[in-house]
Design a protein around this motif. Structure first.
Motif, PDB file in Angstrom:
ATOM      1  N   GLU A  48       0.877  -1.116  -0.010  1.00  0.00           N
ATOM      2  CA  GLU A  48      -0.097   0.007   0.106  1.00  0.00           C
ATOM      3  C   GLU A  48       0.989   1.249   0.060  1.00  0.00           C
ATOM      4  OE1 GLU A  48      -0.033  -2.352   2.337  1.00  0.00           O
ATOM      5  OE2 GLU A  48      -2.084  -3.116   2.714  1.00  0.00           O
ATOM      6  N   LEU A  49       1.883   1.248   0.637  1.00  0.00           N
ATOM      7  CA  LEU A  49       2.881   2.364   1.168  1.00  0.00           C
ATOM      8  C   LEU A  49       3.409   2.693  -0.611  1.00  0.00           C
ATOM      9  CD1 LEU A  49       4.339   4.160   2.750  1.00  0.00           C
ATOM     10  CD2 LEU A  49       6.333   2.386   2.505  1.00  0.00           C
ATOM     11  N   LEU A  52       0.650   4.458  -2.521  1.00  0.00           N
ATOM     12  CA  LEU A  52       0.184   5.683  -1.861  1.00  0.00           C
ATOM     13  C   LEU A  52       1.322   6.738  -2.047  1.00  0.00           C
ATOM     14  CD1 LEU A  52      -1.686   4.661   1.122  1.00  0.00           C
ATOM     15  CD2 LEU A  52      -2.737   5.521  -1.074  1.00  0.00           C
ATOM     16  N   LYS A  53       2.445   6.124  -1.880  1.00  0.00           N
ATOM     17  CA  LYS A  53       3.824   7.048  -2.055  1.00  0.00           C
ATOM     18  C   LYS A  53       3.994   7.571  -3.596  1.00  0.00           C
ATOM     19  CE  LYS A  53       7.611   9.169  -0.520  1.00  0.00           C
ATOM     20  NZ  LYS A  53       7.402  10.032   0.842  1.00  0.00           N
ATOM     21  N   ARG A  83      -5.434  -8.821  -3.597  1.00  0.00           N
ATOM     22  CA  ARG A  83      -6.165  -8.134  -2.270  1.00  0.00           C
ATOM     23  C   ARG A  83      -5.979  -6.694  -1.968  1.00  0.00           C
ATOM     24  NH1 ARG A  83      -8.059 -11.843   2.025  1.00  0.00           N
ATOM     25  NH2 ARG A  83      -8.593 -13.833   1.144  1.00  0.00           N
ATOM     26  N   ARG A  84      -4.725  -6.258  -2.000  1.00  0.00           N
ATOM     27  CA  ARG A  84      -4.187  -5.131  -1.508  1.00  0.00           C
ATOM     28  C   ARG A  84      -5.032  -3.812  -2.532  1.00  0.00           C
ATOM     29  NH1 ARG A  84       1.575  -6.114  -1.192  1.00  0.00           N
ATOM     30  NH2 ARG A  84       1.567  -7.356   0.805  1.00  0.00           N
ATOM     31  N   THR A  86      -7.612  -4.199  -4.359  1.00  0.00           N
ATOM     32  CA  THR A  86      -9.076  -4.545  -4.266  1.00  0.00           C
ATOM     33  C   THR A  86      -9.486  -3.581  -2.775  1.00  0.00           C
ATOM     34  OG1 THR A  86      -8.879  -6.632  -4.980  1.00  0.00           O
ATOM     35  CG2 THR A  86     -10.979  -6.137  -4.095  1.00  0.00           C
ATOM     36  N   GLY A  87      -8.308  -3.796  -1.835  1.00  0.00           N
ATOM     37  CA  GLY A  87      -8.665  -3.112  -0.604  1.00  0.00           C
ATOM     38  C   GLY A  87      -8.577  -1.723  -0.740  1.00  0.00           C
ATOM     39  N   LEU A  88      -7.624  -1.178  -1.737  1.00  0.00           N
ATOM     40  CA  LEU A  88      -6.997   0.326  -1.629  1.00  0.00           C
ATOM     41  C   LEU A  88      -8.114   1.006  -2.319  1.00  0.00           C
ATOM     42  CD1 LEU A  88      -3.273   0.756  -2.381  1.00  0.00           C
ATOM     43  CD2 LEU A  88      -4.638   1.504  -0.497  1.00  0.00           C
ATOM     44  N   PHE A  91     -10.715   2.961  -0.218  1.00  0.00           N
ATOM     45  CA  PHE A  91      -9.910   4.251   0.177  1.00  0.00           C
ATOM     46  C   PHE A  91      -9.828   5.401  -0.593  1.00  0.00           C
ATOM     47  CE2 PHE A  91      -5.889   6.018   1.352  1.00  0.00           C
ATOM     48  CZ  PHE A  91      -6.225   6.767   2.512  1.00  0.00           C
TER      49      PHE A  91
ATOM     50  N   ILE B 329       0.964  11.635   3.094  1.00  0.00           N
ATOM     51  CA  ILE B 329       1.169  10.231   3.204  1.00  0.00           C
ATOM     52  C   ILE B 329       0.886   9.758   4.659  1.00  0.00           C
ATOM     53  CG2 ILE B 329       3.616  10.293   3.803  1.00  0.00           C
ATOM     54  CD1 ILE B 329       2.356   7.731   0.938  1.00  0.00           C
ATOM     55  N   ILE B 333      -1.424   6.503   5.189  1.00  0.00           N
ATOM     56  CA  ILE B 333      -0.871   5.137   5.536  1.00  0.00           C
ATOM     57  C   ILE B 333      -1.498   4.644   6.980  1.00  0.00           C
ATOM     58  CG2 ILE B 333       1.514   3.962   6.758  1.00  0.00           C
ATOM     59  CD1 ILE B 333       1.105   4.137   3.583  1.00  0.00           C
ATOM     60  N   LEU B 365     -14.697   2.804   5.953  1.00  0.00           N
ATOM     61  CA  LEU B 365     -13.790   1.835   4.942  1.00  0.00           C
ATOM     62  C   LEU B 365     -13.776   0.274   5.505  1.00  0.00           C
ATOM     63  CD1 LEU B 365     -10.806   4.216   4.575  1.00  0.00           C
ATOM     64  CD2 LEU B 365     -12.243   3.584   2.953  1.00  0.00           C
TER      65      LEU B 365
END
Lengths: 139, 404
Positions: A48-49, A52-53, A83-84, A86-88, A91, B329, B333, B365
């Protein structure tokens, strides 16, 4: 005003997608130059990091390329990536960065043409969405 | 057996007198200590008799257990985190823990992350319809109820009413909904909480179904809990009778009513976040995030956050040191790392000095992810963590999108 050219960060796995991008190149298949490729050993490495970064630093889109399920060099790394991503997506939608800016695609090592198509299609999608709102903020 | 239900009462007159209902929880704790089933019990007591300052206490002397009798509604201690940080995750002592549903869920999430040893824990769950934030509660008693907060000896949240009992025995009652419209009442996350009976603990104790009798309704939720209760009955620490079908029915009905009410709050709170357009959402959240002062309070209080070496620390190269507000971030995070397992304890929002609506975002969420991954955090020790696990079955799904 300058025409908006999207900047896309692509995380390609060493064993399939990166090889496919290579193949697209050696086969001289044309695709838009908007993609900045980062090779990772497995799409399961793309946390995720990292995604998002990339957005926080102003990427307009993030493409994650992995092996087809069952083909992963590390057995299940690509399933984690699925999975990641799908989960992000919920968000990204919730905080106002459209989830269409994040895409996961399975691209096998032999699928050079699919690679080119994916990149063209994704670039068009991002072009329609406009610049990443986080980038606008930085200016 | 798992699923058994009892109407129980303490056999100890002193406990019965001090307790609010059947005194069962206090008696069970006493039994656990005296029978050497556990090395210690973890419960909540009022510090220096101050109802607004509930603190977790570790008790090894059975005679002092009685100090924890009675419930405290104006305290929301962080039991799961407490066990992990200060009791070494129960790896070296057996503990009986008194917990609300969110505490039990936090503990279960930490067990999944191997931070707490479940084998050494006995979870005694308490039914919960919400807690009150302590400082606003005092203000509410003063301004709305027009009483001296230190005269209050008991609060009760039941059927949409907040009832308080004073030292001299008088009772005062107000409509909870009305209070909450004025910004008083329960903590925000408690309003949204739809888990009132802690069926994930070993036993669930509460007053629903007791019909005003001085008794406690017990539901046995695990084999460990069943063994515990049976031994306690044998040793005559508690007297039990079987509840009739009417009692079971009324308890079920009360639970359903509360769930309905919580869902309404969820819808209301989430709708305001969902109805905004993409641009509005972005400017709203960026605005909220820009108030962050990077105190790390939310991370330190969160029962789910457990990394020894947090990626958000200044020396990890992700968030620049000395920059306020931190880069976007940081909150991103924070939310993403816990959103798949949020147990809606509300600790992040409680501690936030800038009052960011973190619990609201993360719970929303979590509910969305729960629908995707068919998962409810903190209910089952064996359920996988959605974003940190994969199953063999997924190998057969070829698409990039997946239905669980």
């Amino acid at each position: 005003m300058d025409k908006f050219e999207p900047k896309i960060v692509a995380f390609f796995c060493n064993w399939c997608s990166y090889a496919a991008a290579d193949l697209a190149g050696t086969s001289r298949i044309q695709y838009p130059p908007n993609v900045r490729t980062i090779r990772v050993m497995c799409s399961g490495r793309v946390s995720e990091l990292l995604i998002l970064k990339a957005f926080a630093l102003g990427a307009d889109g993030v493409l994650v390329g992995g092996c087809h399920p069952g083909d992963c060099h590390y057995m299940k790394g690509n399933l984690s990536a699925r999975r990641r991503v799908t989960g992000l997506k919920p968000f990204l939608n919730a905080i106002g960065i459209s989830s269409d800016r994040l895409r996961l695609q399975w691209i096998g090592a032999s699928e050079g043409l699919k690679m080119a198509e994916t990149i063209s299609d994704f670039t068009d999608t991002i072009r329609n969405l406009g610049p990443n709102p986080l980038k606008r903020r930085q200016k | 057996m798992k699923g058994d239900m009892y109407l129980a009462q303490s056999s100890d007159d002193a406990i019965l007198k001090k307790s609010e209902h059947g005194g069962v929880v206090t008696s069970l704790l006493k039994f656990a200590l005296e029978s050497k089933r556990v090395d210690a019990v973890l419960a909540i007591k009022a510090r220096n008799g101050n109802r607004y300052d509930g603190i977790p206490v570790l008790i090894t002397d059975p005679e002092t257990v009685i100090e924890t009798a009675g419930s405290l509604h104006c305290a929301s201690p962080n039991i799961a985190r407490f066990i992990k940080e200060y009791l070494n995750g129960a790896f070296d002592m057996k503990i009986a823990v008194v917990c609300k549903p969110c505490d039990a869920r936090g503990i279960i999430e930490l067990v999944k992350r191997t931070q707490i040893n479940m084998d050494n824990l006995t979870l005694i769950g308490l039914n919960c319809t919400g807690t009150l934030p302590s400082a606003p509660a005092k203000r509410m008693f003063h301004e709305e109820f027009e009483v001296n907060p230190s005269d209050v000896i008991r609060e009760d949240l039941e059927e949409g009413k907040l009832t308080i009992t004073l030292k001299d025995g008088t009772e005062k009652q107000k409509d909870l909904d009305e209070l909450e419209q004025k910004g008083y009442g329960r903590r925000e996350n408690c309003r949204r909480c739809d888990i009132n009976i802690p069926i994930m603990a070993d036993i669930a104790c509460g007053k629903w179904g007791t019909d005003g009798k001085k008794a406690t309704f017990i539901e046995v939720c695990s084999e460990k809990g069943s063994d515990f209760i049976e031994k306690a009955i044998e040793a005559e620490y508690i007297k039990v009778e079987k509840p009739d079908s009417r009692a079971i029915e009324s308890r079920k009905k009360r639970n359903e009513e509360e769930i309905l009410l919580a869902r309404k709050w969820q819808e209301k709170d989430f709708a305001s976040l969902r109805e905004m357009s993409t641009e509005e959402k972005f400017s709203y959240w960026l605005g909220e995030f820009s108030r962050c002062i990077k105190c790390y309070g939310c991370r330190n209080a969160c029962p789910i956050c457990y990394c020894k070496d947090c990626i958000l620390e200044a020396d990890r190269g992700i968030v620049a040191p000395g920059e306020i507000p931190p880069d976007v971030i940081f909150p991103m995070i924070r939310s993403v790392h816990v959103m798949d397992s949020c147990v809606n304890c509300g600790q992040c929002e409680d501690v936030c000095p800038m009052d960011l609506p973190l619990a609201r975002l993360i719970l929303m969420l979590n509910r969305e992810l729960g629908n995707i991954f068919k998962n409810e955090p903190g209910m089952d020790v064996n359920a996988p963590i959605p974003l940190k696990s994969v199953t063999d079955k997924e190998l057969t799904v070829a698409d990039v999108e997946i239905q669980f």
